[in-house]
Enzyme design. Structure first.
Site, PDB file in Angstrom:
ATOM      1  N   SER A 164       0.802  -1.215   0.000  1.00 36.37           N
ATOM      2  CA  SER A 164       0.000   0.000   0.000  1.00 36.37           C
ATOM      3  C   SER A 164       0.841   1.274   0.000  1.00 36.37           C
ATOM      4  O   SER A 164       0.334   2.348  -0.270  1.00 36.37           O
ATOM      5  CB  SER A 164      -0.949   0.008   1.205  1.00 36.37           C
ATOM      6  OG  SER A 164      -0.217   0.124   2.397  1.00 36.37           O
ATOM      7  N   LYS A 212       0.816   4.026   7.013  1.00 34.64           N
ATOM      8  CA  LYS A 212       0.131   4.901   6.055  1.00 34.64           C
ATOM      9  C   LYS A 212       0.586   6.337   6.254  1.00 34.64           C
ATOM     10  O   LYS A 212       1.217   6.666   7.252  1.00 34.64           O
ATOM     11  CB  LYS A 212      -1.399   4.842   6.273  1.00 34.64           C
ATOM     12  CG  LYS A 212      -2.047   3.494   5.985  1.00 34.64           C
ATOM     13  CD  LYS A 212      -2.165   3.225   4.499  1.00 34.64           C
ATOM     14  CE  LYS A 212      -2.834   1.862   4.264  1.00 34.64           C
ATOM     15  NZ  LYS A 212      -2.001   0.730   4.753  1.00 34.64           N
TER      16      LYS A 212
END
Lengths: 210, 210
Positions: free
Chosen positions: A117, A154
């Site tokens: 990601s 993230k």
DNA sequence: TTGACTACCAGACATTTGTCTGGTATCTTC
DNA sequence: GAAGATACCAGACAAATGTCTGGTAGTCAA
């Protein structure tokens, strides 16, 4: 010659200390063949005065190499970070990683990255992130947060919410993934301060510790 | 609990020794809050018996971490690597970097990456590569090589040449750059074994509310 | 010469430190 | 309960160790 002996004393100290044991003054005396303790003492004092050695007064074997001041530390590489956050995860360490940041000022831990990601931020699967433990972070920081009882890496974005409020979002850096907008509280474990990718395994795996 | 104290003794010893100073028995006693020297002594003896520590009898501060334990090493971070290769560049060090690979087996150095030629391999400008010094490498390895008196990071490819021979090429991982096909000898400085990226950690770091 | 400086020696003293003997309290196990 | 094990305490002693005072011999420069 004059300078020759001092050099021998220095090299003896350096080699011994690097090998892991600091000599006592009398061990230096014997190694150099002095018949007086003071001879060794004076050489050591001179080396300290010239900055080649450091010493802690009055304690035995209290000499140090100055370059030790740029010392390295070992921080735990956590396997999985799950429910309960770090408190439980601390026991689930995969190994240790060397860093040159002093972890006593602020706790550090390392975590292995899973998933793609963050690919566009040049953070790939199996990379190791060094994380400084802190409960919050700033807009734009790459953070480790707990989502669904799993630690996730993230980028943090603070977006304006209704009526002047603000909301935190976790954005992946890969168009194939969707941003995470937490419903309740966002549990931030820490901020990523370094990324590492090892092409050869060198992590120490420990068997057991008392 | 019972085991808890022993663990604290071990971790105290381990941290102190890694920090560069071996505690004396009485320093352990004070650190643990024992009012008897023997209490510390017994814990240390037990740790030695269980193999978690080693000791040299009768000498002060004679405890060591067993060989298998992790230790960290510091390797030089070279500024520029220019003509002459490492021999000259060694004196041009920018700092030190902590690694957990033993550099005495094979020399290691660190180098700061310039340019975006390896972007698609997730190696960005200002990243630090840890390089193991070796004069050759295998097909597919990411290497540091001397090109035009400059150190460059590229992927090594061995391609078949005329008449069964083979030729080494240096390939960037970015379509905007062209492969380098050396005319004469290819001077390889070493193989990249690790990549690191440090995010700027401001001293004045304020937490904002996520 | 004189004076300073350095390198080394001789001997001593106070702490620090490793090590030892023996004791108490609390468990577990038979 | 007895026996053993563990964890800790109390106090001591000899050796190791840091540190000090004072001395000798040589070098070097004014």
């Amino acid at each position: 010659m004059a300078k020759e002996t001092r050099r021998r004393v220095y090299e003896f100290m350096r080699n011994q200390i690097r090998a892991g044991s600091v000599p006592s003054v009398r061990e230096v005396q014997r190694a150099m063949g002095f018949s007086a303790v003071q001879s060794a003492q004076e050489h050591l004092d001179a080396l300290v005065a010239d900055g080649f050695l450091e010493k802690i007064p009055r304690i035995s074997r209290g000499y140090r190499l100055p370059e030790r001041s740029v010392s390295a530390f070992m921080i735990p590489l956590l396997g999985r970070v799950q429910a309960g956050g770090l408190v439980d995860a601390i026991e689930d360490r995969e190994g240790y990683v060397a860093v040159d940041i002093d972890p006593s000022r602020r706790p550090l831990f390392a975590l292995r990255v899973r998933g793609e990601s963050m690919k566009d931020a040049a953070i790939l699967p199996d990379d190791i992130v060094i994380v400084r433990q802190q409960p919050s972070a700033q807009h734009g920081d790459i953070v480790v947060a707990m989502i669904d009882d799993q630690a996730t890496v993230k980028r943090l974005r603070i977006v304006p919410g209704p009526a002047g409020s603000s909301r935190a979002e976790l954005h992946p850096e890969n168009p194939e993934f969707s941003p995470i907008i937490p419903e309740g509280d966002l549990h931030i474990l820490g901020k990523v301060v370094e990324v590492r990718r090892q092409f050869e395994t060198s992590v120490f795996h420990e068997d057991s510790i008392p």
